[in-house]
Motif scaffolding. Sequence first.
Motif, mmCIF file in Angstrom:
data_model
loop_
_atom_site.group_PDB
_atom_site.id
_atom_site.type_symbol
_atom_site.label_atom_id
_atom_site.label_comp_id
_atom_site.label_asym_id
_atom_site.label_seq_id
_atom_site.Cartn_x
_atom_site.Cartn_y
_atom_site.Cartn_z
ATOM 1 N N VAL A 72 0.814 -1.704 0.144
ATOM 2 C CA VAL A 72 0.000 0.358 -0.058
ATOM 3 C C VAL A 72 0.878 1.519 0.187
ATOM 4 C CG1 VAL A 72 -1.826 1.108 1.209
ATOM 5 C CG2 VAL A 72 -2.248 -1.501 1.339
ATOM 6 N N VAL A 73 1.956 1.381 0.724
ATOM 7 C CA VAL A 73 2.435 2.415 1.110
ATOM 8 C C VAL A 73 3.532 2.485 -1.080
ATOM 9 C CG1 VAL A 73 5.084 3.921 1.875
ATOM 10 C CG2 VAL A 73 3.194 2.067 3.204
ATOM 11 N N SER A 74 4.261 1.367 -1.449
ATOM 12 C CA SER A 74 4.533 1.383 -2.284
ATOM 13 C C SER A 74 3.604 2.348 -3.797
ATOM 14 C CB SER A 74 4.852 0.407 -2.848
ATOM 15 O OG SER A 74 5.766 -0.156 -2.405
ATOM 16 N N ALA A 75 1.960 1.955 -3.797
ATOM 17 C CA ALA A 75 1.218 2.200 -4.246
ATOM 18 C C ALA A 75 0.770 4.044 -4.454
ATOM 19 C CB ALA A 75 0.098 1.416 -4.166
ATOM 20 N N ASP A 76 0.945 4.231 -2.997
ATOM 21 C CA ASP A 76 1.066 5.601 -2.448
ATOM 22 C C ASP A 76 1.820 6.151 -2.750
ATOM 23 O OD1 ASP A 76 -1.742 4.967 -1.101
ATOM 24 O OD2 ASP A 76 -0.652 4.975 0.341
ATOM 25 N N LEU A 77 2.805 5.932 -2.665
ATOM 26 C CA LEU A 77 4.132 6.947 -3.412
ATOM 27 C C LEU A 77 4.263 6.884 -4.701
ATOM 28 C CD1 LEU A 77 6.491 5.863 -0.599
ATOM 29 C CD2 LEU A 77 5.297 7.848 -0.738
ATOM 30 N N TYR A 78 4.018 6.014 -5.429
ATOM 31 C CA TYR A 78 3.882 5.889 -7.570
ATOM 32 C C TYR A 78 2.420 6.823 -7.568
ATOM 33 C CZ TYR A 78 3.480 3.998 -11.605
ATOM 34 O OH TYR A 78 3.201 4.166 -12.741
ATOM 35 N N ARG A 79 1.703 6.677 -7.051
ATOM 36 C CA ARG A 79 0.257 7.288 -7.587
ATOM 37 C C ARG A 79 0.704 9.486 -7.327
ATOM 38 N NH1 ARG A 79 -3.933 8.669 -3.805
ATOM 39 N NH2 ARG A 79 -3.573 7.226 -2.757
ATOM 40 N N SER A 80 1.414 9.209 -6.560
ATOM 41 C CA SER A 80 2.288 10.693 -6.258
ATOM 42 C C SER A 80 2.612 11.212 -7.501
ATOM 43 C CB SER A 80 2.426 10.830 -4.959
ATOM 44 O OG SER A 80 3.970 10.639 -5.998
ATOM 45 N N GLY A 81 2.866 10.338 -8.657
ATOM 46 C CA GLY A 81 3.637 11.047 -9.594
ATOM 47 C C GLY A 81 5.101 11.323 -9.556
ATOM 48 N N PHE A 83 7.372 9.693 -6.749
ATOM 49 C CA PHE A 83 8.570 8.179 -6.688
ATOM 50 C C PHE A 83 8.234 7.028 -7.442
ATOM 51 C CE2 PHE A 83 7.158 11.113 -2.666
ATOM 52 C CZ PHE A 83 8.809 10.725 -1.649
ATOM 53 N N SER A 84 9.418 6.774 -7.639
ATOM 54 C CA SER A 84 9.461 5.572 -8.016
ATOM 55 C C SER A 84 9.698 4.353 -7.144
ATOM 56 C CB SER A 84 10.681 5.642 -9.245
ATOM 57 O OG SER A 84 10.253 4.688 -10.000
ATOM 58 N N PRO A 85 8.974 3.525 -6.950
ATOM 59 C CA PRO A 85 9.153 2.854 -5.633
ATOM 60 C C PRO A 85 9.828 1.725 -6.254
ATOM 61 C CG PRO A 85 7.261 3.511 -5.491
ATOM 62 C CD PRO A 85 7.337 3.811 -6.684
ATOM 63 N N LEU A 86 11.059 0.835 -6.121
ATOM 64 C CA LEU A 86 11.799 -0.931 -5.807
ATOM 65 C C LEU A 86 10.955 -1.434 -6.421
ATOM 66 C CD1 LEU A 86 14.399 -1.270 -6.961
ATOM 67 C CD2 LEU A 86 14.686 -2.397 -4.650
ATOM 68 N N PRO A 87 10.084 -1.953 -7.648
ATOM 69 C CA PRO A 87 9.987 -3.438 -8.071
ATOM 70 C C PRO A 87 9.992 -4.466 -6.879
ATOM 71 C CG PRO A 87 10.377 -2.837 -9.688
ATOM 72 C CD PRO A 87 11.568 -1.898 -8.377
ATOM 73 N N ALA A 88 8.604 -4.699 -6.026
ATOM 74 C CA ALA A 88 8.649 -6.378 -5.121
ATOM 75 C C ALA A 88 9.626 -7.182 -5.819
ATOM 76 C CB ALA A 88 7.003 -6.660 -4.628
ATOM 77 N N GLU A 89 10.204 -7.761 -6.481
ATOM 78 C CA GLU A 89 10.307 -9.008 -6.896
ATOM 79 C C GLU A 89 12.570 -8.266 -7.596
ATOM 80 O OE1 GLU A 89 9.147 -6.922 -11.186
ATOM 81 O OE2 GLU A 89 8.028 -7.303 -8.836
ATOM 82 N N ASP A 90 12.663 -6.823 -6.632
ATOM 83 C CA ASP A 90 14.093 -6.540 -7.082
ATOM 84 C C ASP A 90 14.142 -6.268 -5.237
ATOM 85 O OD1 ASP A 90 14.173 -6.497 -9.533
ATOM 86 O OD2 ASP A 90 13.990 -4.415 -9.978
#
Length: 445
Positions: A72-81, A83-90
């Motif tokens: 959820v945190v990653s999705a929030d920051l990403y949709r702010s435009g 931030f670029s969160p590191l993908p979960a698989e990485d």
Amino acid sequence: MNKQLICERSRISRLLVGLSLSLFGLLFLVQNSYAKLEIEILEGVSGAIPIAIVPLKWEATTPPPSTLPNTVVSADLYRSGLFSPLPAEDIIATPANGDEIRFAAWQALKNDYIVVGKISGDVVDGYEVSFELFDIHTQQRLLARVFPVKPGDLRHAAHRIADAVYERIIGTPGAFATRIAYVTATGTGDNIEFQLMVADADGFSPQAIATSPEPLMSPAWSPDGNRIAYVSFEKGNSAVYIQNILTGSRQLISSFKGINGAPSFSPDGHRLAVSLSKSGNSEIYLHTLGSSEFTRLTNHWSIDTEPVWDSNGHYIYFTSDRAGRPQIYRIKVTGGNPERISWEGDYNARASISPRNNKIAMVQGSKNRYRIAIQDLENNRLIVVTNGILDESPSFAPNGSMILYASKENGKGVLLAVSVDGRVKQRLVLSEGDVREPAWSPIIQ
């Protein structure tokens, strides 16, 4: 069509009382009002900040939820435009505190920041969430917080983490732990069922708080986020109600003959500004909640409608055609002569005021095209931030960074959000159906 009906039902041909003609003249086709709004990022900022959101270590005695807070945190920051969160698989490791972070490894993945933490407790007594934010390059801890979470509130806790991280790095409060209100409808023809919906800002947890076979419109949040004022036509004529989201109780505020529309809460939550035509013409009135008092604020032969308070409670901004075409004016809550605010363009309506009172979002019309514009009150500069044909109902985020608005795309009603500089754009759409009349809640703790 008489002047009153035009005022009530058409923002395009004249003004409206909280809703455009599209709500009345175009049928909403919603198969499932309770489906969450899906968010799609249309445009982000070039060079978005790379950040790693590590899964919080699960030390609770009960199994973890299907959607972990870090997601959820990653999705929030990403949709702010921003931030670029590191993908979960990485994600290469799952440190729970600063001592466990191998900063060189995360820096090699080209991250600037990292969030780590843990969750303890249980689903019966509640959880304790702790997290830390580090600058990977300096290895400095920028933020550390611990807070209790009630059972079932882990998703809200994740939004709070995203808000804290956003504020520490960007410098302005986040608005992820907020909610939005909007209107949908189910069915066609004479069988349309309108619903006033409330959902988390990311579209999750939608709930219907009002249902009617007649149009619902103009939702407005109370400052504490517990109540919504809105307009209903369920009894044939327009009426203003206030509904408590927590208890479901509802209070009728005004149902005078003629127009009852466009409610707006005062910053202290004790008064409501409304547009009424009980005197024969659409005027702005102030109503003290808990009383029968309605104080007339404007007095003009023109149509005065769409009132909204500034955040200090000193002024009411409203739409009026007293200059011949719809424009934005403001008047002191103590009365006096209104001051014209918008001057650029021959159609400006439906104002939304930024939390700092330094910007106004409005619908600007030109040659049958209606887009969202932002006027900076400090330098009087105006920029158009959307490019639709029928963009309407702007609503500032409570941190002033984004504007939520309604539009039509391929004949379908959608909600969109745009940053105040026009660089970040999102689309919020139901999997099936249309959605209208958005209103962004205040920050809810």
